[in-house]
Design a protein around this motif. Structure first.
Motif, PDB file in Angstrom:
ATOM      1  N   GLY A  81       0.804  -1.216   0.000  1.00  0.00           N
ATOM      2  CA  GLY A  81       0.000   0.000   0.000  1.00  0.00           C
ATOM      3  C   GLY A  81       0.837   1.265   0.000  1.00  0.00           C
ATOM      4  N   VAL A  82       1.889   1.291   0.800  1.00  0.00           N
ATOM      5  CA  VAL A  82       2.758   2.471   0.861  1.00  0.00           C
ATOM      6  C   VAL A  82       3.457   2.651  -0.489  1.00  0.00           C
ATOM      7  CG1 VAL A  82       4.822   3.452   1.936  1.00  0.00           C
ATOM      8  CG2 VAL A  82       3.051   2.396   3.356  1.00  0.00           C
ATOM      9  N   GLU A  83       3.920   1.552  -1.075  1.00  0.00           N
ATOM     10  CA  GLU A  83       4.581   1.619  -2.373  1.00  0.00           C
ATOM     11  C   GLU A  83       3.631   2.140  -3.447  1.00  0.00           C
ATOM     12  OE1 GLU A  83       6.725  -1.553  -0.004  1.00  0.00           O
ATOM     13  OE2 GLU A  83       4.658  -0.905  -0.258  1.00  0.00           O
ATOM     14  N   ALA A  84       2.363   1.715  -3.401  1.00  0.00           N
ATOM     15  CA  ALA A  84       1.367   2.184  -4.374  1.00  0.00           C
ATOM     16  C   ALA A  84       1.126   3.682  -4.213  1.00  0.00           C
ATOM     17  CB  ALA A  84       0.062   1.409  -4.228  1.00  0.00           C
ATOM     18  N   ARG A  85       1.013   4.130  -2.964  1.00  0.00           N
ATOM     19  CA  ARG A  85       0.824   5.565  -2.717  1.00  0.00           C
ATOM     20  C   ARG A  85       2.027   6.369  -3.212  1.00  0.00           C
ATOM     21  NH1 ARG A  85       1.687   7.046   2.949  1.00  0.00           N
ATOM     22  NH2 ARG A  85       3.794   6.720   2.189  1.00  0.00           N
ATOM     23  N   ASP A  86       3.224   5.875  -2.922  1.00  0.00           N
ATOM     24  CA  ASP A  86       4.433   6.589  -3.327  1.00  0.00           C
ATOM     25  C   ASP A  86       4.571   6.637  -4.851  1.00  0.00           C
ATOM     26  OD1 ASP A  86       4.898   6.939  -0.632  1.00  0.00           O
ATOM     27  OD2 ASP A  86       6.550   5.487  -0.540  1.00  0.00           O
ATOM     28  N   PHE A  87       4.243   5.546  -5.527  1.00  0.00           N
ATOM     29  CA  PHE A  87       4.282   5.513  -6.992  1.00  0.00           C
ATOM     30  C   PHE A  87       3.290   6.521  -7.557  1.00  0.00           C
ATOM     31  CE2 PHE A  87       2.760   3.912 -11.082  1.00  0.00           C
ATOM     32  CZ  PHE A  87       3.943   3.692 -11.770  1.00  0.00           C
ATOM     33  N   ASN A  88       2.085   6.524  -7.015  1.00  0.00           N
ATOM     34  CA  ASN A  88       1.056   7.463  -7.433  1.00  0.00           C
ATOM     35  C   ASN A  88       1.543   8.901  -7.242  1.00  0.00           C
ATOM     36  OD1 ASN A  88      -1.487   8.479  -8.201  1.00  0.00           O
ATOM     37  ND2 ASN A  88      -2.359   8.178  -6.176  1.00  0.00           N
ATOM     38  N   ALA A  89       2.090   9.195  -6.056  1.00  0.00           N
ATOM     39  CA  ALA A  89       2.567  10.551  -5.755  1.00  0.00           C
ATOM     40  C   ALA A  89       3.677  10.982  -6.703  1.00  0.00           C
ATOM     41  CB  ALA A  89       3.053  10.622  -4.305  1.00  0.00           C
ATOM     42  N   GLU A  90       4.568  10.057  -7.034  1.00  0.00           N
ATOM     43  CA  GLU A  90       5.673  10.380  -7.940  1.00  0.00           C
ATOM     44  C   GLU A  90       5.159  10.884  -9.289  1.00  0.00           C
ATOM     45  OE1 GLU A  90       9.043   7.886 -10.385  1.00  0.00           O
ATOM     46  OE2 GLU A  90       8.508   7.195  -8.389  1.00  0.00           O
ATOM     47  N   TYR A  91       4.048  10.316  -9.746  1.00  0.00           N
ATOM     48  CA  TYR A  91       3.511  10.679 -11.056  1.00  0.00           C
ATOM     49  C   TYR A  91       2.543  11.855 -11.032  1.00  0.00           C
ATOM     50  CZ  TYR A  91       5.642   6.867 -13.581  1.00  0.00           C
ATOM     51  OH  TYR A  91       6.557   6.044 -14.178  1.00  0.00           O
ATOM     52  N   VAL A  92       1.795  12.027  -9.943  1.00  0.00           N
ATOM     53  CA  VAL A  92       0.717  13.019  -9.990  1.00  0.00           C
ATOM     54  C   VAL A  92       0.865  14.227  -9.084  1.00  0.00           C
ATOM     55  CG1 VAL A  92      -0.945  11.234 -10.683  1.00  0.00           C
ATOM     56  CG2 VAL A  92      -0.807  11.895  -8.281  1.00  0.00           C
ATOM     57  N   LEU A  93       1.549  14.105  -7.960  1.00  0.00           N
ATOM     58  CA  LEU A  93       1.587  15.194  -6.988  1.00  0.00           C
ATOM     59  C   LEU A  93       2.184  16.455  -7.604  1.00  0.00           C
ATOM     60  CD1 LEU A  93       0.857  15.980  -4.106  1.00  0.00           C
ATOM     61  CD2 LEU A  93       3.160  15.276  -3.424  1.00  0.00           C
ATOM     62  N   GLY A  94       1.425  17.550  -7.529  1.00  0.00           N
ATOM     63  CA  GLY A  94       1.835  18.827  -8.075  1.00  0.00           C
ATOM     64  C   GLY A  94       1.689  18.939  -9.582  1.00  0.00           C
ATOM     65  N   GLN A  95       1.190  17.891 -10.222  1.00  0.00           N
ATOM     66  CA  GLN A  95       1.064  17.872 -11.676  1.00  0.00           C
ATOM     67  C   GLN A  95      -0.286  18.419 -12.141  1.00  0.00           C
ATOM     68  OE1 GLN A  95       3.433  16.804 -13.994  1.00  0.00           O
ATOM     69  NE2 GLN A  95       4.757  16.780 -12.195  1.00  0.00           N
ATOM     70  N   ASP A  96      -0.277  19.010 -13.321  1.00  0.00           N
ATOM     71  CA  ASP A  96      -1.519  19.354 -14.005  1.00  0.00           C
ATOM     72  C   ASP A  96      -2.011  18.073 -14.638  1.00  0.00           C
ATOM     73  OD1 ASP A  96      -1.548  22.132 -13.470  1.00  0.00           O
ATOM     74  OD2 ASP A  96      -0.013  22.425 -15.014  1.00  0.00           O
ATOM     75  N   ILE A  97      -3.279  17.752 -14.425  1.00  0.00           N
ATOM     76  CA  ILE A  97      -3.847  16.501 -14.923  1.00  0.00           C
ATOM     77  C   ILE A  97      -5.091  16.783 -15.759  1.00  0.00           C
ATOM     78  CG2 ILE A  97      -2.968  15.141 -12.985  1.00  0.00           C
ATOM     79  CD1 ILE A  97      -5.889  15.201 -11.850  1.00  0.00           C
ATOM     80  N   GLU A  98      -5.474  15.776 -16.539  1.00  0.00           N
ATOM     81  CA  GLU A  98      -6.730  15.794 -17.275  1.00  0.00           C
ATOM     82  C   GLU A  98      -7.578  14.646 -16.761  1.00  0.00           C
ATOM     83  OE1 GLU A  98      -6.230  15.832 -21.516  1.00  0.00           O
ATOM     84  OE2 GLU A  98      -4.605  17.301 -21.382  1.00  0.00           O
ATOM     85  N   LEU A  99      -8.860  14.908 -16.583  1.00  0.00           N
ATOM     86  CA  LEU A  99      -9.786  13.911 -16.062  1.00  0.00           C
ATOM     87  C   LEU A  99     -10.814  13.536 -17.129  1.00  0.00           C
ATOM     88  CD1 LEU A  99      -9.772  16.248 -13.307  1.00  0.00           C
ATOM     89  CD2 LEU A  99      -9.791  13.901 -12.522  1.00  0.00           C
ATOM     90  N   THR A 100     -11.038  12.235 -17.266  1.00  0.00           N
ATOM     91  CA  THR A 100     -12.065  11.731 -18.172  1.00  0.00           C
ATOM     92  C   THR A 100     -13.008  10.863 -17.353  1.00  0.00           C
ATOM     93  OG1 THR A 100     -10.454  11.678 -19.971  1.00  0.00           O
ATOM     94  CG2 THR A 100     -12.496  10.451 -20.299  1.00  0.00           C
ATOM     95  N   TYR A 101     -14.279  11.156 -17.429  1.00  0.00           N
ATOM     96  CA  TYR A 101     -15.277  10.448 -16.642  1.00  0.00           C
ATOM     97  C   TYR A 101     -15.951   9.365 -17.484  1.00  0.00           C
ATOM     98  CZ  TYR A 101     -14.479  14.515 -13.727  1.00  0.00           C
ATOM     99  OH  TYR A 101     -13.886  15.485 -12.974  1.00  0.00           O
ATOM    100  N   ASP A 102     -16.718   8.515 -16.819  1.00  0.00           N
ATOM    101  CA  ASP A 102     -17.430   7.438 -17.495  1.00  0.00           C
ATOM    102  C   ASP A 102     -18.923   7.653 -17.246  1.00  0.00           C
ATOM    103  OD1 ASP A 102     -18.046   4.947 -18.727  1.00  0.00           O
ATOM    104  OD2 ASP A 102     -16.169   4.089 -18.006  1.00  0.00           O
ATOM    105  N   VAL A 103     -19.656   6.590 -17.037  1.00  0.00           N
ATOM    106  CA  VAL A 103     -21.113   6.681 -16.918  1.00  0.00           C
ATOM    107  C   VAL A 103     -21.537   7.337 -15.604  1.00  0.00           C
ATOM    108  CG1 VAL A 103     -23.258   5.351 -16.879  1.00  0.00           C
ATOM    109  CG2 VAL A 103     -21.399   4.670 -18.411  1.00  0.00           C
TER     110      VAL A 103
END
Length: 173
Positions: A81-103
């Motif tokens: 779990g910690v590794e997953a959070r850290d991987f996620n943070a490495e890619y997204v924290l402070g980043q500009d993102i685009e969101l695509t929704y579904d149904v």
């Protein structure tokens, strides 16, 4: 499939709109965020809660579609779990993102449900392909992409990538 091609296919499949609604549009006000029926289509990540949940600077909580990472909140400390959070943070924290929704736009906890694109690709796919998460398929969301995500999960399992090499079969039946 290269991530740039995947992003292109996502755009063709889902467009930039949300929840079966109209395409995302710029607001008439200068500097106002682009939005859809579900919520913002762009944003900046202010906080990473865990491997599959983030908070935007504008305050919205985003839960990644088709992804379930090991739990590390509310006193839980599941394997990887910690590794997953850290991987996620490495890619997204402070980043500009685009969101695509579904149904469906949101879950029972009020979090927006989205596919999240960062400069390096789609984080939903990256988490599954690199072995940081299991596929969580809750229709009607994800119906068009569940097979793609399951194939990525099987490949990660076969390669014993990430949690598959350290935790065994954590996704259940």
């Amino acid at each position: 499939m290269p991530l740039t091609r995947l992003a292109f296919l996502l755009t063709l499949t889902f467009g930039t709109g949300a929840c079966g609604g109209p395409e995302a549009s710029d607001s008439d006000s200068e500097g106002a965020p682009e939005t859809s029926e579900c919520g913002p289509t762009v944003g900046k990540v202010a906080k990473v809660i865990d491997g599959d949940t983030i908070v935007l600077e504008s305050g919205e909580k985003i839960r990644y579609l088709l992804v379930d990472t090991p739990e590390i909140t509310n006193g839980k400390r599941e394997c990887f779990g910690v590794e997953a959070r850290d991987f996620n943070a490495e890619y997204v924290l402070g980043q500009d993102i685009e969101l695509t929704y579904d149904v469906e736009c949101a879950d029972a906890y009020g979090r927006l449900l989205a596919y999240v694109d960062v400069p390096d690709g789609e984080i939903n796919s990256l988490l599954i392909a690199r072995g940081y998460a299991c596929v969580l398929d809750i229709p009607p969301n994800g119906e068009e992409r569940a097979g793609e995500f399951m194939a990525m999960q099987r490949a990660a399992q076969d390669q014993k990538a990430g949690l598959w090499g350290m935790c065994g079969d954590v996704c259940g039946p």
